[in-house]
Motif scaffolding. Structure first.
Motif, PDB file in Angstrom:
ATOM      1  N   ARG A 264      -2.661  -7.857  12.971  1.00  0.00           N
ATOM      2  CA  ARG A 264      -2.678  -7.007  11.771  1.00  0.00           C
ATOM      3  C   ARG A 264      -3.820  -6.018  11.933  1.00  0.00           C
ATOM      4  O   ARG A 264      -4.960  -6.407  12.227  1.00  0.00           O
ATOM      5  CB  ARG A 264      -2.891  -7.840  10.514  1.00  0.00           C
ATOM      6  CG  ARG A 264      -2.811  -6.994   9.237  1.00  0.00           C
ATOM      7  CD  ARG A 264      -3.294  -7.773   8.032  1.00  0.00           C
ATOM      8  NE  ARG A 264      -2.465  -8.922   7.713  1.00  0.00           N
ATOM      9  CZ  ARG A 264      -1.403  -8.888   6.905  1.00  0.00           C
ATOM     10  NH1 ARG A 264      -1.041  -7.751   6.333  1.00  0.00           N
ATOM     11  NH2 ARG A 264      -0.724  -9.989   6.646  1.00  0.00           N
TER      12      ARG A 264
ATOM     13  N   GLN B 214       0.131 -11.901   2.894  1.00  0.00           N
ATOM     14  CA  GLN B 214      -0.699 -12.720   3.786  1.00  0.00           C
ATOM     15  C   GLN B 214       0.049 -13.873   4.462  1.00  0.00           C
ATOM     16  O   GLN B 214      -0.386 -14.355   5.498  1.00  0.00           O
ATOM     17  CB  GLN B 214      -1.911 -13.253   3.012  1.00  0.00           C
ATOM     18  CG  GLN B 214      -2.837 -12.118   2.599  1.00  0.00           C
ATOM     19  CD  GLN B 214      -4.045 -12.600   1.821  1.00  0.00           C
ATOM     20  OE1 GLN B 214      -4.283 -13.788   1.699  1.00  0.00           O
ATOM     21  NE2 GLN B 214      -4.814 -11.662   1.301  1.00  0.00           N
ATOM     22  N   ARG B 215       1.163 -14.316   3.894  1.00  0.00           N
ATOM     23  CA  ARG B 215       1.900 -15.418   4.525  1.00  0.00           C
ATOM     24  C   ARG B 215       2.971 -14.931   5.500  1.00  0.00           C
ATOM     25  O   ARG B 215       3.568 -15.717   6.225  1.00  0.00           O
ATOM     26  CB  ARG B 215       2.562 -16.289   3.451  1.00  0.00           C
ATOM     27  CG  ARG B 215       1.568 -17.036   2.575  1.00  0.00           C
ATOM     28  CD  ARG B 215       2.254 -17.641   1.361  1.00  0.00           C
ATOM     29  NE  ARG B 215       2.844 -16.588   0.535  1.00  0.00           N
ATOM     30  CZ  ARG B 215       3.471 -16.799  -0.616  1.00  0.00           C
ATOM     31  NH1 ARG B 215       3.613 -18.028  -1.074  1.00  0.00           N
ATOM     32  NH2 ARG B 215       3.976 -15.802  -1.321  1.00  0.00           N
TER      33      ARG B 215
ATOM     34  N   ASP C 116       7.088 -12.767   2.796  1.00  0.00           N
ATOM     35  CA  ASP C 116       5.777 -13.311   2.408  1.00  0.00           C
ATOM     36  C   ASP C 116       5.959 -14.621   1.631  1.00  0.00           C
ATOM     37  O   ASP C 116       5.776 -14.679   0.423  1.00  0.00           O
ATOM     38  CB  ASP C 116       5.029 -12.276   1.559  1.00  0.00           C
ATOM     39  CG  ASP C 116       3.629 -12.739   1.176  1.00  0.00           C
ATOM     40  OD1 ASP C 116       3.070 -13.591   1.900  1.00  0.00           O
ATOM     41  OD2 ASP C 116       3.100 -12.267   0.157  1.00  0.00           O
TER      42      ASP C 116
ATOM     43  N   GLU D  62      -2.385 -15.552  13.115  1.00  0.00           N
ATOM     44  CA  GLU D  62      -2.492 -14.090  13.040  1.00  0.00           C
ATOM     45  C   GLU D  62      -3.888 -13.629  13.464  1.00  0.00           C
ATOM     46  O   GLU D  62      -4.888 -14.256  13.125  1.00  0.00           O
ATOM     47  CB  GLU D  62      -2.225 -13.670  11.595  1.00  0.00           C
ATOM     48  CG  GLU D  62      -2.551 -12.228  11.280  1.00  0.00           C
ATOM     49  CD  GLU D  62      -2.590 -11.932   9.783  1.00  0.00           C
ATOM     50  OE1 GLU D  62      -2.458 -10.758   9.435  1.00  0.00           O
ATOM     51  OE2 GLU D  62      -2.772 -12.873   8.989  1.00  0.00           O
TER      52      GLU D  62
ATOM     53  N   ASP E 248      -4.780  -5.630   3.661  1.00  0.00           N
ATOM     54  CA  ASP E 248      -4.662  -7.090   3.682  1.00  0.00           C
ATOM     55  C   ASP E 248      -3.637  -7.562   2.649  1.00  0.00           C
ATOM     56  O   ASP E 248      -3.971  -8.162   1.631  1.00  0.00           O
ATOM     57  CB  ASP E 248      -6.034  -7.716   3.401  1.00  0.00           C
ATOM     58  CG  ASP E 248      -6.049  -9.206   3.685  1.00  0.00           C
ATOM     59  OD1 ASP E 248      -5.078  -9.704   4.286  1.00  0.00           O
ATOM     60  OD2 ASP E 248      -7.019  -9.867   3.296  1.00  0.00           O
TER      61      ASP E 248
END
Length: 206
Positions: free
Chosen positions: A9, A21-22, A179, A43, A18
């Motif tokens: 990322r 996130q999942r 996500d 990640e 950001d």
């Protein structure tokens, strides 16, 4: 191990990088599940201004807000893409008139020139390289729920370098679509991360 695929990322100074996130762990789980790739399931977050970007096989950028790269970020982005790197860019607003879309597209014009970011045809190799998507990019529930510009985008855009996609750009909000905790995938009739597998396999093999 150096021969493992890893998901990067990109952190950029402007905007909100950001998000979703999942999503990376979900997509990485799908690569483990469906492919024979060796996969690092953690990640990596790398700043766009860092030379570490040049070690990354696949990079991801997303956000809702302004994208305004610094001079060094622009230099690294262009060098990475022109040297065979692959960046998947996803507009979290799924809104072609939204701030992320307008500002990101402006950055691409400044870096690569006007009109370089173009729609790709829905019979492009990326839609059949692993799983088959006969109608082009799969629709997201984000689009169908009418948030953003209330449009279903039946195309993706790309910057093509030497006949190969270097920047794949989506207004469909795949990041939010994917996500969720990968263990919840069993509740889906069809695993909606499969198109993400296509994107990664294209990045690695084309």
């Amino acid at each position: 191990m150096s021969n493992e695929f890893f998901f990067t990322r990109l952190q950029y100074e402007s905007g909100d990088w950001d998000v979703d996130q999942r999503m990376p762990s979900n997509l990485l789980n799908s690569l483990v599940e469906y492919t024979t790739l060796k996969v690092d399931t953690q990640e990596k977050i790398i700043t766009l201004a860092s030379d570490d970007i040049f070690k990354s096989p696949f990079c991801y950028i997303s956000g809702h807000k302004l994208v305004e790269f610094t001079k060094k970020e622009k230099e690294n982005f262009e060098k990475y893409v022109r040297n065979g790197g692959f960046v998947f860019v996803d507009d979290c607003n799924h809104d072609i008139d939204g701030l992320f879309a307008k500002s990101f597209e402006r950055q691409m014009e400044e870096i690569f020139g006007p009109s370089e970011l173009k729609k790709i045809p829905n019979d492009h190799e990326i839609y059949t390289i692993f799983f088959d998507f006969e109608d082009g990019p799969p629709t997201t529930s984000q689009e169908l729920n009418g948030w953003g510009d209330d449009l279903v985008h039946d195309y993706l855009k790309a910057i093509v370098i030497n006949g190969r996609i270097g920047v794949l750009y989506s207004n469909k909000d795949y990041g939010c679509e994917w996500d969720y905790d990968f263990r919840n995938k069993r509740w889906y009739k069809i695993d909606n991360t499969r198109f993400g597998v296509n994107i990664v396999m294209y990045a690695l093999t084309s």
